[in-house]
Design a protein around this motif. Sequence first.
Motif, PDB file in Angstrom:
ATOM      1  N   LEU A 138       0.829  -1.206   0.000  1.00 51.78           N
ATOM      2  CA  LEU A 138       0.000   0.000   0.000  1.00 51.78           C
ATOM      3  C   LEU A 138       0.864   1.258   0.000  1.00 51.78           C
ATOM      4  CD1 LEU A 138      -2.764  -1.150   2.490  1.00 51.78           C
ATOM      5  CD2 LEU A 138      -3.024  -0.806   0.034  1.00 51.78           C
ATOM      6  N   ASP A 139       1.964   1.232   0.732  1.00 53.03           N
ATOM      7  CA  ASP A 139       2.898   2.361   0.716  1.00 53.03           C
ATOM      8  C   ASP A 139       3.434   2.595  -0.691  1.00 53.03           C
ATOM      9  OD1 ASP A 139       2.895   3.335   3.332  1.00 53.03           O
ATOM     10  OD2 ASP A 139       4.349   1.837   4.005  1.00 53.03           O
ATOM     11  N   ASP A 140       3.715   1.516  -1.378  1.00 49.06           N
ATOM     12  CA  ASP A 140       4.240   1.623  -2.739  1.00 49.06           C
ATOM     13  C   ASP A 140       3.190   2.243  -3.673  1.00 49.06           C
ATOM     14  OD1 ASP A 140       6.236   0.958  -4.857  1.00 49.06           O
ATOM     15  OD2 ASP A 140       4.635  -0.358  -5.551  1.00 49.06           O
ATOM     16  N   ILE A 141       1.937   1.859  -3.508  1.00 54.70           N
ATOM     17  CA  ILE A 141       0.865   2.425  -4.327  1.00 54.70           C
ATOM     18  C   ILE A 141       0.734   3.922  -4.071  1.00 54.70           C
ATOM     19  CG2 ILE A 141      -1.629   2.426  -4.737  1.00 54.70           C
ATOM     20  CD1 ILE A 141      -1.605  -0.570  -4.119  1.00 54.70           C
ATOM     21  N   VAL A 142       0.782   4.323  -2.796  1.00 59.45           N
ATOM     22  CA  VAL A 142       0.668   5.737  -2.440  1.00 59.45           C
ATOM     23  C   VAL A 142       1.840   6.543  -3.000  1.00 59.45           C
ATOM     24  CG1 VAL A 142       0.778   7.352  -0.496  1.00 59.45           C
ATOM     25  CG2 VAL A 142      -0.751   5.403  -0.399  1.00 59.45           C
TER      26      VAL A 142
ATOM     27  N   ARG B 104       3.391   6.157  -5.660  1.00 57.39           N
ATOM     28  CA  ARG B 104       3.215   6.393  -7.101  1.00 57.39           C
ATOM     29  C   ARG B 104       1.999   7.245  -7.386  1.00 57.39           C
ATOM     30  NH1 ARG B 104       1.828   1.667  -8.882  1.00 57.39           N
ATOM     31  NH2 ARG B 104       2.332   0.230  -7.188  1.00 57.39           N
ATOM     32  N   GLY B 105       1.141   7.426  -6.440  1.00 66.37           N
ATOM     33  CA  GLY B 105      -0.099   8.207  -6.352  1.00 66.37           C
ATOM     34  C   GLY B 105      -0.610   8.866  -7.623  1.00 66.37           C
ATOM     35  N   PRO B 106      -1.859   9.345  -7.553  1.00 68.59           N
ATOM     36  CA  PRO B 106      -2.757   9.096  -6.422  1.00 68.59           C
ATOM     37  C   PRO B 106      -3.223   7.641  -6.377  1.00 68.59           C
ATOM     38  CG  PRO B 106      -3.958  10.209  -8.158  1.00 68.59           C
ATOM     39  CD  PRO B 106      -2.514  10.166  -8.598  1.00 68.59           C
ATOM     40  N   ALA B 107      -3.398   7.137  -5.180  1.00 67.50           N
ATOM     41  CA  ALA B 107      -3.823   5.752  -5.000  1.00 67.50           C
ATOM     42  C   ALA B 107      -5.276   5.593  -5.434  1.00 67.50           C
ATOM     43  CB  ALA B 107      -3.670   5.349  -3.534  1.00 67.50           C
ATOM     44  N   PRO B 108      -5.683   4.392  -5.846  1.00 69.36           N
ATOM     45  CA  PRO B 108      -7.054   4.183  -6.333  1.00 69.36           C
ATOM     46  C   PRO B 108      -8.132   4.602  -5.346  1.00 69.36           C
ATOM     47  CG  PRO B 108      -5.690   2.278  -6.856  1.00 69.36           C
ATOM     48  CD  PRO B 108      -4.869   3.172  -5.969  1.00 69.36           C
ATOM     49  N   TRP B 109      -7.881   4.408  -4.038  1.00 69.89           N
ATOM     50  CA  TRP B 109      -8.904   4.749  -3.038  1.00 69.89           C
ATOM     51  C   TRP B 109      -8.937   6.236  -2.696  1.00 69.89           C
ATOM     52  CZ3 TRP B 109      -4.338   2.220  -1.818  1.00 69.89           C
ATOM     53  CH2 TRP B 109      -3.471   2.910  -0.970  1.00 69.89           C
ATOM     54  N   GLU B 110      -7.933   6.996  -3.132  1.00 72.74           N
ATOM     55  CA  GLU B 110      -7.866   8.422  -2.811  1.00 72.74           C
ATOM     56  C   GLU B 110      -8.742   9.228  -3.768  1.00 72.74           C
ATOM     57  OE1 GLU B 110      -3.503   8.983  -0.794  1.00 72.74           O
ATOM     58  OE2 GLU B 110      -3.541   8.808  -2.960  1.00 72.74           O
TER      59      GLU B 110
END
Length: 284
Positions: free
Chosen positions: A242-246, A248-254
Amino acid sequence: MKVVLFCGGLGLRIRDYSDNIPKPMVTIGYRPILWHVMKYYAHFGHKEFILCLGHRADLIKQYFLNYDECLTNDFTLQGGGNNLDLVNRDIHDWKIHFVDTGVQSNVGQRLWAVKDYVRNEEMFLANYCDGLSDIHFPNLLAYAKKHNKIATMVTTRPNLTYHSVVSNEEGFVTGIQEVSRSGLRINAGHFLFKPKVFDYMRDGEELVAEPFRRLSEDKELVAYTFDGFFAAMDTFKDKQALDDIVSRGPAPWELWKTSEKVGRKSTGSHVVRDERKKSGKRKP
């Protein structure tokens, strides 16, 4: 609608990350996963939260009592640090109830402990507080209202790397299939309830085991199938992903980040002045 968040568990599977903080306070990027879940609901206008506290409740309380807007908002510093102009805010219009529901309580007991907060609601929301998704909430709400049942739960495909294996009597493997493609669906931890859900609960019972079975028998439980982004933070490996996804942002849930960008383009930045006290501590 009010949002009940179960954030009092021990988080035993993520203890390799830290023994000192509760699972909801494990950070994803700059903020705890609890904040990400709350921010998701607030994005859709649901800003009254009931936190079912337990293990290290003091840390969750301290976090919000000393909340720092600057971590996730743009700001301008002036006057040698005496004036702070925030471009936007996070939680200024949130209402948060902090409720001690017991250190050893299960999810069912935690929900029962806060029943007085939601007893008069037409419908309320609930979440395990350790899963992130990009569900378009209005669609989920419309589904729940259309079926008009006591309980609605979200099901999704498991994000696992395991394989299901079938073998014959001689031991030869006859089939291998990824679990996520086997048709198996899991509880995503997103719930919509009517207060009548408490009529199906008994003292000490876990929420999904006995109460959900009774609801199912009475055809008062429906499932909303969701196949978009979903990720649960159960282990330190999940946190790292999840840190890796953030990063690279924006994360899908953001989902709020997209709307914030659109708002700034159309209306310009909304500047809120936040004067500092002489002691240097920012006013809430």
